[in-house]
Scaffold this motif. Structure first.
Motif, PDB file in Angstrom:
ATOM      1  N   ASP A 282       0.812  -1.215   0.000  1.00 25.16           N
ATOM      2  CA  ASP A 282       0.000   0.000   0.000  1.00 25.16           C
ATOM      3  C   ASP A 282       0.847   1.267   0.000  1.00 25.16           C
ATOM      4  O   ASP A 282       0.411   2.301  -0.515  1.00 25.16           O
ATOM      5  CB  ASP A 282      -0.952  -0.016   1.196  1.00 25.16           C
ATOM      6  CG  ASP A 282      -2.044  -1.070   1.043  1.00 25.16           C
ATOM      7  OD1 ASP A 282      -2.088  -1.718  -0.023  1.00 25.16           O
ATOM      8  OD2 ASP A 282      -2.825  -1.275   1.988  1.00 25.16           O
ATOM      9  N   ILE A 283       2.050   1.218   0.561  1.00 24.20           N
ATOM     10  CA  ILE A 283       2.932   2.382   0.499  1.00 24.20           C
ATOM     11  C   ILE A 283       3.246   2.728  -0.951  1.00 24.20           C
ATOM     12  O   ILE A 283       3.223   3.900  -1.355  1.00 24.20           O
ATOM     13  CB  ILE A 283       4.238   2.110   1.281  1.00 24.20           C
ATOM     14  CG1 ILE A 283       3.971   2.130   2.792  1.00 24.20           C
ATOM     15  CG2 ILE A 283       5.311   3.142   0.924  1.00 24.20           C
ATOM     16  CD1 ILE A 283       5.135   1.603   3.622  1.00 24.20           C
ATOM     17  N   PHE A 284       3.527   1.704  -1.750  1.00 21.53           N
ATOM     18  CA  PHE A 284       3.951   1.925  -3.137  1.00 21.53           C
ATOM     19  C   PHE A 284       2.826   1.740  -4.158  1.00 21.53           C
ATOM     20  O   PHE A 284       3.070   1.876  -5.361  1.00 21.53           O
ATOM     21  CB  PHE A 284       5.104   0.979  -3.476  1.00 21.53           C
ATOM     22  CG  PHE A 284       6.368   1.258  -2.708  1.00 21.53           C
ATOM     23  CD1 PHE A 284       7.238   2.240  -3.136  1.00 21.53           C
ATOM     24  CD2 PHE A 284       6.661   0.563  -1.557  1.00 21.53           C
ATOM     25  CE1 PHE A 284       8.401   2.513  -2.428  1.00 21.53           C
ATOM     26  CE2 PHE A 284       7.825   0.815  -0.839  1.00 21.53           C
ATOM     27  CZ  PHE A 284       8.694   1.794  -1.271  1.00 21.53           C
ATOM     28  N   VAL A 337       2.182   2.980   6.634  1.00 20.42           N
ATOM     29  CA  VAL A 337       1.707   3.508   5.352  1.00 20.42           C
ATOM     30  C   VAL A 337       1.609   5.029   5.418  1.00 20.42           C
ATOM     31  O   VAL A 337       2.060   5.741   4.511  1.00 20.42           O
ATOM     32  CB  VAL A 337       0.343   2.889   4.977  1.00 20.42           C
ATOM     33  CG1 VAL A 337      -0.257   3.609   3.769  1.00 20.42           C
ATOM     34  CG2 VAL A 337       0.495   1.404   4.674  1.00 20.42           C
ATOM     35  N   GLU A 338       1.056   5.541   6.509  1.00 22.52           N
ATOM     36  CA  GLU A 338       0.928   6.999   6.664  1.00 22.52           C
ATOM     37  C   GLU A 338       2.307   7.663   6.743  1.00 22.52           C
ATOM     38  O   GLU A 338       2.528   8.729   6.157  1.00 22.52           O
ATOM     39  CB  GLU A 338       0.128   7.311   7.923  1.00 22.52           C
ATOM     40  CG  GLU A 338      -0.092   8.798   8.149  1.00 22.52           C
ATOM     41  CD  GLU A 338      -0.900   9.081   9.408  1.00 22.52           C
ATOM     42  OE1 GLU A 338      -1.152  10.268   9.695  1.00 22.52           O
ATOM     43  OE2 GLU A 338      -1.271   8.122  10.118  1.00 22.52           O
ATOM     44  N   HIS A 339       3.251   7.017   7.448  1.00 18.60           N
ATOM     45  CA  HIS A 339       4.579   7.603   7.639  1.00 18.60           C
ATOM     46  C   HIS A 339       5.366   7.658   6.338  1.00 18.60           C
ATOM     47  O   HIS A 339       6.023   8.670   6.041  1.00 18.60           O
ATOM     48  CB  HIS A 339       5.354   6.781   8.678  1.00 18.60           C
ATOM     49  CG  HIS A 339       6.788   7.177   8.831  1.00 18.60           C
ATOM     50  ND1 HIS A 339       7.179   8.408   9.321  1.00 18.60           N
ATOM     51  CD2 HIS A 339       7.937   6.512   8.538  1.00 18.60           C
ATOM     52  CE1 HIS A 339       8.502   8.485   9.338  1.00 18.60           C
ATOM     53  NE2 HIS A 339       8.992   7.348   8.863  1.00 18.60           N
ATOM     54  N   PHE A 340       5.322   6.598   5.546  1.00 19.57           N
ATOM     55  CA  PHE A 340       6.196   6.493   4.391  1.00 19.57           C
ATOM     56  C   PHE A 340       5.592   7.004   3.085  1.00 19.57           C
ATOM     57  O   PHE A 340       6.324   7.525   2.227  1.00 19.57           O
ATOM     58  CB  PHE A 340       6.616   5.028   4.181  1.00 19.57           C
ATOM     59  CG  PHE A 340       7.725   4.581   5.086  1.00 19.57           C
ATOM     60  CD1 PHE A 340       9.038   4.903   4.805  1.00 19.57           C
ATOM     61  CD2 PHE A 340       7.445   3.828   6.212  1.00 19.57           C
ATOM     62  CE1 PHE A 340      10.070   4.481   5.635  1.00 19.57           C
ATOM     63  CE2 PHE A 340       8.463   3.398   7.051  1.00 19.57           C
ATOM     64  CZ  PHE A 340       9.777   3.724   6.771  1.00 19.57           C
ATOM     65  N   ARG A 341       4.290   6.848   2.902  1.00 17.84           N
ATOM     66  CA  ARG A 341       3.724   7.062   1.570  1.00 17.84           C
ATOM     67  C   ARG A 341       3.941   8.485   1.057  1.00 17.84           C
ATOM     68  O   ARG A 341       4.368   8.685  -0.088  1.00 17.84           O
ATOM     69  CB  ARG A 341       2.239   6.712   1.546  1.00 17.84           C
ATOM     70  CG  ARG A 341       1.645   6.782   0.156  1.00 17.84           C
ATOM     71  CD  ARG A 341       0.430   5.890   0.016  1.00 17.84           C
ATOM     72  NE  ARG A 341      -0.603   6.165   0.996  1.00 17.84           N
ATOM     73  CZ  ARG A 341      -1.682   5.400   1.161  1.00 17.84           C
ATOM     74  NH1 ARG A 341      -1.850   4.321   0.416  1.00 17.84           N
ATOM     75  NH2 ARG A 341      -2.577   5.709   2.063  1.00 17.84           N
ATOM     76  N   ARG A 342       3.692   9.468   1.882  1.00 16.93           N
ATOM     77  CA  ARG A 342       3.821  10.859   1.420  1.00 16.93           C
ATOM     78  C   ARG A 342       5.265  11.182   1.044  1.00 16.93           C
ATOM     79  O   ARG A 342       5.533  11.794   0.006  1.00 16.93           O
ATOM     80  CB  ARG A 342       3.337  11.812   2.519  1.00 16.93           C
ATOM     81  CG  ARG A 342       3.480  13.288   2.178  1.00 16.93           C
ATOM     82  CD  ARG A 342       3.005  14.158   3.331  1.00 16.93           C
ATOM     83  NE  ARG A 342       3.681  13.840   4.571  1.00 16.93           N
ATOM     84  CZ  ARG A 342       4.897  14.297   4.893  1.00 16.93           C
ATOM     85  NH1 ARG A 342       5.562  15.069   4.042  1.00 16.93           N
ATOM     86  NH2 ARG A 342       5.440  13.989   6.051  1.00 16.93           N
ATOM     87  N   GLN A 343       6.223  10.756   1.869  1.00 12.96           N
ATOM     88  CA  GLN A 343       7.631  11.084   1.603  1.00 12.96           C
ATOM     89  C   GLN A 343       8.166  10.322   0.389  1.00 12.96           C
ATOM     90  O   GLN A 343       8.985  10.845  -0.369  1.00 12.96           O
ATOM     91  CB  GLN A 343       8.475  10.781   2.833  1.00 12.96           C
ATOM     92  CG  GLN A 343       8.077  11.616   4.047  1.00 12.96           C
ATOM     93  CD  GLN A 343       9.037  11.442   5.201  1.00 12.96           C
ATOM     94  OE1 GLN A 343      10.138  11.969   5.166  1.00 12.96           O
ATOM     95  NE2 GLN A 343       8.620  10.695   6.214  1.00 12.96           N
ATOM     96  N   GLN A 346       7.539  11.936  -2.849  1.00 12.41           N
ATOM     97  CA  GLN A 346       8.514  12.983  -3.162  1.00 12.41           C
ATOM     98  C   GLN A 346       9.786  12.394  -3.749  1.00 12.41           C
ATOM     99  O   GLN A 346      10.467  13.030  -4.560  1.00 12.41           O
ATOM    100  CB  GLN A 346       8.869  13.757  -1.889  1.00 12.41           C
ATOM    101  CG  GLN A 346       7.703  14.496  -1.250  1.00 12.41           C
ATOM    102  CD  GLN A 346       8.113  15.156   0.062  1.00 12.41           C
ATOM    103  OE1 GLN A 346       9.283  15.483   0.254  1.00 12.41           O
ATOM    104  NE2 GLN A 346       7.165  15.337   0.962  1.00 12.41           N
ATOM    105  N   LEU A 347      10.114  11.169  -3.337  1.00 13.39           N
ATOM    106  CA  LEU A 347      11.351  10.538  -3.780  1.00 13.39           C
ATOM    107  C   LEU A 347      11.225   9.920  -5.171  1.00 13.39           C
ATOM    108  O   LEU A 347      12.240   9.688  -5.831  1.00 13.39           O
ATOM    109  CB  LEU A 347      11.758   9.429  -2.808  1.00 13.39           C
ATOM    110  CG  LEU A 347      12.321   9.861  -1.467  1.00 13.39           C
ATOM    111  CD1 LEU A 347      12.603   8.640  -0.622  1.00 13.39           C
ATOM    112  CD2 LEU A 347      13.592  10.655  -1.659  1.00 13.39           C
ATOM    113  N   ALA A 348      10.023   9.617  -5.601  1.00  9.16           N
ATOM    114  CA  ALA A 348       9.832   8.877  -6.855  1.00  9.16           C
ATOM    115  C   ALA A 348      10.607   9.476  -8.021  1.00  9.16           C
ATOM    116  O   ALA A 348      11.219   8.736  -8.792  1.00  9.16           O
ATOM    117  CB  ALA A 348       8.341   8.787  -7.178  1.00  9.16           C
ATOM    118  N   PRO A 349      10.637  10.817  -8.181  1.00  9.03           N
ATOM    119  CA  PRO A 349      11.426  11.351  -9.298  1.00  9.03           C
ATOM    120  C   PRO A 349      12.910  11.541  -8.974  1.00  9.03           C
ATOM    121  O   PRO A 349      13.716  11.737  -9.870  1.00  9.03           O
ATOM    122  CB  PRO A 349      10.763  12.711  -9.573  1.00  9.03           C
ATOM    123  CG  PRO A 349      10.174  13.114  -8.270  1.00  9.03           C
ATOM    124  CD  PRO A 349       9.806  11.858  -7.536  1.00  9.03           C
TER     125      PRO A 349
END
Length: 509
Positions: A282-284, A337-343, A346-349
């Protein structure tokens, strides 16, 4: 008499697809007698598997082929699953889930949605069988290990399930013909994997996890969700059906031995590994990515789709291992999921950009086979994104996560860690122990990357920005300089494998 001859001719016809939708066993193995087929009513028309000339067989009814016939037909090049793969229990489960007094009307109103869901269930099962079958010769040792594990833990009966005994497994391994388990044999392992998962989940607190309430609601046809939503959490069979939903989803995406290998690698129980996997999924947003690859259908060669599914499975394994090594069980799915998903969004690009050459090469390769550009880019970026959990953890709300990612990637390229990761992926994993060594080596590489980045940031702080943004070449001896055998040579694999000797474990947080 003419009718019997017609049936006999149909079963042996040289056609593309033979669909069995009736009741009865019409095909046996050439080594079996008619009494062994246990269906005397159809003895007169039954044929042997080596007489079936259809390219593909679909079993819509029960036991159209004996299991031994399925295996014989598949080993001869025929394409088929089993009857329990080609059918679905979703409609039965929905009837159980709905109250008996109201079920007939609502189900009739959403019958098209149920039919679509049933077809999706069968397609997902067939898809994972295809992914596993593509590497069946390589995975033969792992499948043998799964058979032994199911025997010990779940009372699997090899004779009853028509699975190979140890002597037959050794013979197939030594045959030198590149033979693994046949597709119908893999289907049996998939069924046992699902049943084993369901039992372990049922005996754990996982089905009571509030975060998973949405899983049960998604199982219900969209036309009924609004009506049933408020009552689902209180349904008396909620736990049992949620367990089935989860075990199907897990096995259909990551295959037969994923969780048993994690348990063997880490010592963590399957329910705790499931929690970690669900957090990664769910994070990704991996289910959506899986669906995009699945929807390509004939747009690209089947082998290319299978490679992309393997990429996703490797990514899941790395992410799940990360949580099992860095969090004390049970993993808080909702919190992580809440901790990692937003950050990570930002890292994806950022991370793929730092390894642009590798990502661009893989993207171009996939688009050349007909994969849409955006999807190809996302699959190609999975390798760099595997580091994103470490990057977020290093940043730990005290540093800019993009800056940490840039430093991490610069060290990765400068020290040749990206090259070493590619070599690890290419290592053979034909035996069970080779696979575990490969998993361990890949995990240790990520641990060293994380330590190096943490030390660099702690020691040099903002000055790391120079390292992260500089394009100057620094003469550093990296892994590429250490190995004397050339990549791809027989000695190279052995040299890299030596690095998998176990080191001290990383304490969980």
């Amino acid at each position: 008499m003419r009718a019997l001859l017609a049936y006999f001719a149909l079963l042996r016809a040289p056609v593309d697809v033979l669909c069995n939708g009736g009741v009865g066993t019409f095909v046996k193995a050439s080594s079996q007698t008619h009494p062994e087929a246990a269906d005397p009513a159809n003895d007169a028309i039954r044929v042997d598997a080596d007489q079936v000339r259809a390219r593909v067989v679909v079993e819509g009814g029960d036991l159209g082929f004996t299991q031994r016939a399925r295996v014989e037909y598949a080993l001869a090049g025929g394409r088929m699953n089993t009857d329990f793969i080609d059918t679905s229990d979703r409609e039965v489960n929905l009837k159980i889930l709905l109250d008996a007094a109201i079920r007939d009307g609502p189900l009739a109103a959403v019958q098209d949605e149920v039919a679509t869901a049933v077809l999706t269930d069968s397609r997902l099962q067939s898809r994972v069988l295809g992914v596993v079958e593509s590497d069946a010769p390589v995975f033969l040792d792992q499948h043998a290990q799964s058979i032994r594990s199911f025997e010990q833990r779940d009372n699997l009966d090899r004779e009853l399930e028509c699975l190979l005994d140890e002597e037959a497994l050794a013979a197939r391994r030594k045959a030198g013909l590149g033979l693994g388990l046949a597709r119908p044999e893999i289907a049996v392992l998939l069924a046992h994997a699902k049943n084993s998962l369901a039992r372990e989940l049922s005996d754990s607190p996982v089905p009571d996890e509030p975060y998973l309430a949405g899983e049960l609601l998604r199982y219900v046809p969209p036309g009924l969700r609004q009506r049933l939503g408020p009552t689902m959490a209180r349904h008396p069979l909620r736990r049992q059906i949620l367990t089935t939903v989860l075990s199907n989803d897990l096995a259909d995406h990551v295959g037969t031995g994923f969780f048993s290998r994690l348990e063997e690698t880490t010592g963590v129980s399957t329910p705790d590994a499931v929690r970690a996997y669900l957090a990664v999924r769910d994070i990704f947003g991996l289910n959506a990515l899986w669906s995009e690859v699945d929807s390509l259908a004939t747009a690209c060669p089947p082998g290319v789709r299978t490679e992309m599914f393997h990429d996703l499975q490797r990514f899941c394994q790395l992410g799940t291992l990360w949580f099992l090594r860095n969090r004390r069980p049970p993993v808080d799915i909702a919190g992580e999921v809440e901790h990692f998903r937003r950050q990570i969004r930002q890292l994806a690009p950022v991370l793929p950009a730092a390894l642009a050459e590798m990502v661009q090469r893989r993207t171009a390769e996939l688009t050349g086979y007909g994969v849409p550009g955006v999807l190809a880019g996302r699959i190609a970026a999975l390798g760099p994104l595997a580091a994103s959990l470490d990057v977020v953890e290093i940043a730990a709300d005290r540093r800019d996560v993009g800056f940490v990612a840039a430093v991490y990637s610069a060290l990765d390229v400068g020290l040749g860690m990206d090259w070493l990761q590619e070599q690890i992926v290419e290592l053979p994993s034909e035996s069970h122990w080779e696979l575990l060594a490969k998993i361990s080596l890949r995990e240790d590489l990520f641990a060293q990357r994380r330590r190096l980045t943490g030390v660099a940031l702690a020691r040099y702080g903002w000055r790391c920005r120079i390292c992260a943004t500089s394009r100057r070449s620094v003469p550093i001896r990296g892994p590429r300089d250490v190995f004397s055998p050339e990549p791809g040579s027989a000695g190279f694999g052995a040299a890299v494998a030596l690095m998998s000797v176990a080191g001290p474990g990383r304490p969980a947080r």
